[in-house]
Design a protein around this motif. Structure first.
Motif, mmCIF file in Angstrom:
data_model
loop_
_atom_site.group_PDB
_atom_site.id
_atom_site.type_symbol
_atom_site.label_atom_id
_atom_site.label_comp_id
_atom_site.label_asym_id
_atom_site.label_seq_id
_atom_site.Cartn_x
_atom_site.Cartn_y
_atom_site.Cartn_z
ATOM 1 N N UNK A 69 17.185 -9.892 -0.316
ATOM 2 C CA UNK A 69 17.593 -10.055 -1.713
ATOM 3 C C UNK A 69 16.429 -9.846 -2.678
ATOM 4 N N UNK A 70 15.207 -10.026 -2.210
ATOM 5 C CA UNK A 70 14.035 -9.924 -3.069
ATOM 6 C C UNK A 70 13.557 -8.487 -3.203
ATOM 7 N N UNK A 71 13.025 -8.177 -4.382
ATOM 8 C CA UNK A 71 12.310 -6.927 -4.566
ATOM 9 C C UNK A 71 10.979 -7.112 -3.842
ATOM 10 N N UNK A 72 10.660 -6.159 -2.964
ATOM 11 C CA UNK A 72 9.439 -6.286 -2.175
ATOM 12 C C UNK A 72 8.552 -5.065 -2.384
ATOM 13 N N UNK A 73 7.294 -5.234 -2.066
ATOM 14 C CA UNK A 73 6.319 -4.153 -2.131
ATOM 15 C C UNK A 73 5.329 -4.361 -1.013
#
Length: 185
Positions: free
Chosen positions: A5-9
């Protein structure tokens, strides 16, 4: 909350199983103010903010990419009870002179100073939780916490494996063990 669900990098994320244990040990259900040091992706900040909407949260991150990723996740989930601070801890945060809980996700080789500041910043009975992948850092944290006078120091190691497909079958893919240390002022 699921990690997906999280925006990740390229910034570390506290994985959902570890996040669940860490948030539980912070006892945020009884807290009014909480500081997340080294927010990384912002998963602790966001999940705490959504789970406890009356909780006032300060999310502290020094790295530009991590700060921006935390901000993106705060916006994505429309978390309204967070003040974001781009700085190196320890730091004075307006409105957060005394708090009920502190999470240490990253300390940038500043562990001793941050723990001293945390002890001074926590209210009596306040909780601190730290996560480590390196055993040396875990031991260092534990020793400093004892020297500072933290009570009810508890340490656990989480070894998590997730069932995943492998060819025609399935296997448990192991993740790095995580050391979780908690204490109370």
């Amino acid at each position: 909350m699921k990690n997906e669900e999280f925006v990740k990098g390229k910034v570390p994320i506290t994985k959902e199983d570890v996040r669940s244990v860490s948030i539980s040990k912070l006892e945020l259900w009884r807290a009014k103010k909480f500081i997340d040091i080294g927010s990384g992706t912002g998963s602790i900040t966001v999940e705490a903010g959504l789970s406890y909407p009356s909780l006032k949260i300060a999310s502290v991150e020094v790295e530009e990419d991590a700060y921006n990723l935390t901000k993106e996740n705060i916006c994505k989930f429309d978390v309204n009870n967070v003040v974001q601070v781009k700085a190196m801890a320890p730091i004075d945060i307006k409105g957060f002179k005394k708090v009920d809980a502190i999470f240490l996700g990253g300390t940038k080789d500043n562990l001793e100073e941050i723990l001293k500041w945390s002890y001074e910043t926590l209210n009596s009975g306040g909780k601190i939780v730290s996560n480590f992948i390196l055993v040396d850092n875990f031991y260092k944290c534990r020793e400093i916490m004892k020297e500072l006078g933290f009570n009810k120091i508890e340490a656990i190691q989480l070894s998590i494996s997730k069932l995943e497909k492998l060819g025609k079958g399935e296997y448990f893919k192991p993740y790095n063990p995580i050391f979780v240390i908690s204490g109370e002022k």
